[in-house]
Write a protein that holds these residues in place. Structure first.
Motif, PDB file in Angstrom:
ATOM      1  N   ALA A 176      12.611  63.340  65.680  1.00 18.38           N
ATOM      2  CA  ALA A 176      11.964  62.030  65.765  1.00 18.38           C
ATOM      3  C   ALA A 176      12.680  61.123  66.758  1.00 18.38           C
ATOM      4  O   ALA A 176      12.047  60.445  67.574  1.00 18.38           O
ATOM      5  N   LEU A 177      14.012  61.110  66.699  1.00 18.55           N
ATOM      6  CA  LEU A 177      14.785  60.278  67.626  1.00 18.55           C
ATOM      7  C   LEU A 177      14.548  60.698  69.064  1.00 18.55           C
ATOM      8  O   LEU A 177      14.389  59.861  69.960  1.00 18.55           O
ATOM      9  N   ASN A 178      14.528  62.010  69.287  1.00 18.37           N
ATOM     10  CA  ASN A 178      14.360  62.504  70.649  1.00 18.37           C
ATOM     11  C   ASN A 178      12.968  62.200  71.196  1.00 18.37           C
ATOM     12  O   ASN A 178      12.804  61.791  72.352  1.00 18.37           O
ATOM     13  N   LEU A 179      11.935  62.395  70.353  1.00 17.84           N
ATOM     14  CA  LEU A 179      10.575  62.086  70.789  1.00 17.84           C
ATOM     15  C   LEU A 179      10.395  60.599  71.050  1.00 17.84           C
ATOM     16  O   LEU A 179       9.730  60.195  72.016  1.00 17.84           O
ATOM     17  N   ALA A 180      10.974  59.788  70.177  1.00 14.27           N
ATOM     18  CA  ALA A 180      10.845  58.334  70.339  1.00 14.27           C
ATOM     19  C   ALA A 180      11.473  57.876  71.643  1.00 14.27           C
ATOM     20  O   ALA A 180      10.912  57.039  72.369  1.00 14.27           O
ATOM     21  N   ARG A 181      12.629  58.405  71.957  1.00 15.12           N
ATOM     22  CA  ARG A 181      13.293  58.036  73.217  1.00 15.12           C
ATOM     23  C   ARG A 181      12.478  58.522  74.413  1.00 15.12           C
ATOM     24  O   ARG A 181      12.305  57.801  75.399  1.00 15.12           O
ATOM     25  N   TYR A 182      11.982  59.751  74.338  1.00 14.96           N
ATOM     26  CA  TYR A 182      11.185  60.298  75.443  1.00 14.96           C
ATOM     27  C   TYR A 182       9.904  59.496  75.649  1.00 14.96           C
ATOM     28  O   TYR A 182       9.480  59.269  76.781  1.00 14.96           O
TER      29      TYR A 182
ATOM     30  N   PHE B  81      14.413  51.180  69.892  1.00 14.17           N
ATOM     31  CA  PHE B  81      13.294  52.042  70.261  1.00 14.17           C
ATOM     32  C   PHE B  81      12.693  52.791  69.086  1.00 14.17           C
ATOM     33  O   PHE B  81      11.597  53.329  69.177  1.00 14.17           O
ATOM     34  N   VAL B  82      13.382  52.824  67.952  1.00 14.41           N
ATOM     35  CA  VAL B  82      12.872  53.564  66.801  1.00 14.41           C
ATOM     36  C   VAL B  82      13.372  52.921  65.514  1.00 14.41           C
ATOM     37  O   VAL B  82      14.494  52.426  65.447  1.00 14.41           O
ATOM     38  N   VAL B  83      12.500  52.940  64.513  1.00 11.69           N
ATOM     39  CA  VAL B  83      12.858  52.504  63.160  1.00 11.69           C
ATOM     40  C   VAL B  83      12.695  53.697  62.230  1.00 11.69           C
ATOM     41  O   VAL B  83      11.650  54.354  62.223  1.00 11.69           O
ATOM     42  N   ASN B  84      13.742  53.968  61.461  1.00 17.85           N
ATOM     43  CA  ASN B  84      13.690  55.057  60.488  1.00 17.85           C
ATOM     44  C   ASN B  84      13.483  54.479  59.098  1.00 17.85           C
ATOM     45  O   ASN B  84      14.351  53.796  58.556  1.00 17.85           O
ATOM     46  N   ALA B  85      12.317  54.735  58.523  1.00 18.05           N
ATOM     47  CA  ALA B  85      12.022  54.334  57.144  1.00 18.05           C
ATOM     48  C   ALA B  85      12.237  55.533  56.227  1.00 18.05           C
ATOM     49  O   ALA B  85      12.170  56.685  56.662  1.00 18.05           O
ATOM     50  N   THR B  86      12.491  55.258  54.962  1.00 14.36           N
ATOM     51  CA  THR B  86      12.808  56.328  54.017  1.00 14.36           C
ATOM     52  C   THR B  86      11.795  56.362  52.889  1.00 14.36           C
ATOM     53  O   THR B  86      11.456  55.328  52.317  1.00 14.36           O
ATOM     54  N   ALA B  87      11.326  57.567  52.567  1.00  8.98           N
ATOM     55  CA  ALA B  87      10.424  57.773  51.434  1.00  8.98           C
ATOM     56  C   ALA B  87      11.118  58.690  50.441  1.00  8.98           C
ATOM     57  O   ALA B  87      11.012  59.900  50.515  1.00  8.98           O
ATOM     58  N   GLY B  88      11.872  58.078  49.529  1.00  8.64           N
ATOM     59  CA  GLY B  88      12.680  58.829  48.589  1.00  8.64           C
ATOM     60  C   GLY B  88      14.102  58.952  49.098  1.00  8.64           C
ATOM     61  O   GLY B  88      14.477  59.969  49.667  1.00  8.64           O
TER      62      GLY B  88
ATOM     63  N   ASP C  40       4.617  57.132  63.434  1.00  7.26           N
ATOM     64  CA  ASP C  40       4.520  58.039  64.579  1.00  7.26           C
ATOM     65  C   ASP C  40       4.974  59.445  64.225  1.00  7.26           C
ATOM     66  O   ASP C  40       4.520  60.416  64.826  1.00  7.26           O
ATOM     67  N   SER C  41       5.881  59.554  63.248  1.00  6.09           N
ATOM     68  CA  SER C  41       6.389  60.870  62.867  1.00  6.09           C
ATOM     69  C   SER C  41       6.836  60.841  61.414  1.00  6.09           C
ATOM     70  O   SER C  41       7.055  59.773  60.825  1.00  6.09           O
ATOM     71  N   PHE C  42       7.015  62.046  60.874  1.00  3.85           N
ATOM     72  CA  PHE C  42       7.256  62.185  59.441  1.00  3.85           C
ATOM     73  C   PHE C  42       8.042  63.473  59.181  1.00  3.85           C
ATOM     74  O   PHE C  42       7.693  64.531  59.713  1.00  3.85           O
TER      75      PHE C  42
END
Length: 524
Positions: A190-196, A270-277, A328-330
């Motif tokens: 996810a981090l790599n795709l977000a940066r790209y 450039f990216v926010v990481n949300a947590t589900a559990g 954007d991703s999961f």
């Protein structure tokens, strides 16, 4: 000349070919001596099939049958220095007989943790599904890599079918995905795709032309985000923690504040990481509110649902994931709440071609474009790996055998058992909950021994309480009766983190947890 032997472990007879040795312990071999066969370089080729059959019988007996009995031990604990003496792990110039290997396998099983045991509550995985196990065995027997249709015709189609189903549940109907070796790597994807996505030139020109990037994540988020930042050259210091509420959920207003602050400091979020559990408290971040912030600032939104994402299969529970379709991703790990064998981890994105654009290197020896079949089924160039283990078969086997309804029922049972345990702990004097209404099947609590009950809760009292869980954990491991994890969290001293993740869990199992911890700690 070969001969047939009878191997007996704890009263069970297992047939195999032997080399004439008399085994130690409970293993008895009846066969004729055959020195020539010992020295035959083809020994393991000739006898491998019988060895495998014997080992399968041993696994079925000691893992599948005995390993899930409630009166059996979860672990036969031995300290490392003693276990090293017990196991002959040396590798020698000469071959080892099948008989000795079977004896070693017996010990391997004996001293390993039985994660399928009803009283294994230690990690975010557990249980034993026989269809998943069958899928794992078949996967390894066929021993291929997932990267091309050429060598994995069934599995490339199977991965496409299963990921399509998972994308549908996520709300990424036109998206893409792949199976990864664990949720940590999914988060790094996810981090790599977000940066790209924000800086596509980084693939060719590297980091030198980039501004100082930063990642925003919950202060209770998984540590893999920091590891990913280090791996990608972003730096751990550029992972910005966002405050959480009393239940461990990210506070959207705090996210907005930290986005603006990072911009004012000259950084580029450039990216926010949300947590589900979340890993400890099982918190579900408010995804819709986080998505609003991400849309306002043009940020990639990733949802780490490695643990809690499987509630999407349940109509009763999926509201916890409201808003995931806006991400954007999961990251979704079926080897956790769905009970699939390790490892089964999926990375999903709503951007259909981005995985290939970001990661492809177009190796001509592997991804030739003039093959006689449709090369769009060669999915390996989407991955950062070359060789990629087939992880989909075990999940497909389970899903095919159960159907979604039974999968959902199993997950709902986990939540029912967790709720029952919360009620039980609330009604029992010796226990205190960290969260009275946990959102997932993480049940976190303290056991307060008699010596600390009804006392003033000073700093000294809390210091003493912090030592209770480690002692009880030591006792349960040494006696082998149960495995439950513990840890501190922020200002909270050591507490038990009980994970309900075995689909066969019952209310009686929850009663056992309360009784066993009470028994192990009543004299403290």
């Amino acid at each position: 000349m070969s001969s047939t032997a009878l191997v007996s472990f704890d009263g069970a007879d297992l047939s195999m070919n032997g080399d004439g040795k008399l085994c130690k312990g409970n293993c008895k071999i009846r066969t004729c001596e055959n020195q020539e066969d010992k020295n035959n370089k083809k020994h393991h080729v000739d006898h491998g099939q019988t060895f495998l059959s014997t080992l399968v019988k041993l696994i079925l007996q000691d893992v599948v049958e005995k390993g899930v009995m409630k009166d059996s031990k979860v672990i036969e604990f031995m300290h490392p220095e003693n276990l090293e003496k017990e196991l002959d792990l040396s590798l020698d110039q000469n071959s080892t007989s099948d008989t000795d290997l079977i004896q070693m396998c017996h010990k391997i099983i004996k001293y390993s943790v039985k994660t399928g045991h009803p009283y294994f509550f230690n990690q975010l995985y557990g249980g034993l599904d026989l269809y998943g196990l069958a899928g794992s065995w078949l996967t390894d027997a066929l021993n291929t890599s997932q990267y091309t249709y050429e060598v994995a015709p069934v599995f490339t189609l199977m991965e496409k079918a299963v990921l399509s189903k998972m994308l549908d549940y996520t709300g990424f109907q036109s998206g893409d995905g792949l199976f990864c070796p664990g949720g940590s790597l999914s988060n790094m994807y996810a981090l790599n795709l977000a940066r790209y996505k924000m800086f596509p030139d980084v693939k060719l020109t590297g980091l030198s032309g980039l501004p100082t990037l930063c990642i925003l994540t919950s202060e209770k988020g998984h540590y893999s985000i920091k590891k990913g930042a280090a791996l990608l050259g972003i730096g751990m210091n550029n992972v910005i923690p966002v405050k959480t509420d009393s239940a461990g959920r990210m506070i959207p207003a705090e996210l907005e504040t930290m986005v603006n602050r990072s911009k004012s400091e000259g950084k580029v979020p450039f990216v926010v990481n949300a947590t589900a559990g979340s890993t400890v408290l099982g918190a579900y971040d408010p995804l819709n509110a986080i998505a609003d912030v991400c849309e306002r600032h043009g940020l990639w939104m990733h949802v780490d649902g490695a643990w809690g994402g499987s509630v999407l299969l349940s109509e009763k529970l999926k509201s916890r994931m409201a808003g995931v379709e806006r991400a954007d991703s999961f990251a979704w790990n079926p080897h956790k709440m769905m009970g699939a064998p390790l490892q089964t981890a999926a990375f999903l994105t709503k951007h259909k071609d981005l995985l290939r654009e970001c990661h492809s290197a177009k190796a001509q020896y592997l991804f030739q474009q003039d093959k006689f079949y449709d090369v769009s089924y060669d999915t390996g160039d989407k991955s950062i790996q070359c060789g990629r283990k087939v992880d989909v078969l075990k999940l497909w086997m389970m899903w095919k055998s159960k159907g979604t309804n039974n999968f959902a029922a199993g997950i709902e049972n986990l939540f029912h058992c967790a709720s029952y345990l919360v009620k039980k702990l609330t009604e029992t004097e010796a226990f205190r909950l960290v969260l009275h209404k946990p959102e997932c099947t993480n049940v976190c609590f303290w056991f307060i021994p008699p010596s600390l009950r009804h006392c003033e809760e000073t700093q000294e009292w809390w210091d003493k309480l912090s030592k209770v869980a480690p002692v009880i954990k030591q006792r349960m491991m040494e006696q082998g009766t149960m495995l439950v994890g513990y840890q501190p969290d922020g200002d909270l001293v050591n507490f038990f983190r009980m994970i309900v993740n075995n689909h066969n869990a019952t209310e009686q199992d929850m009663d056992f947890v309360v009784k066993e911890i009470t028994r192990l700690g009543e004299d403290l």
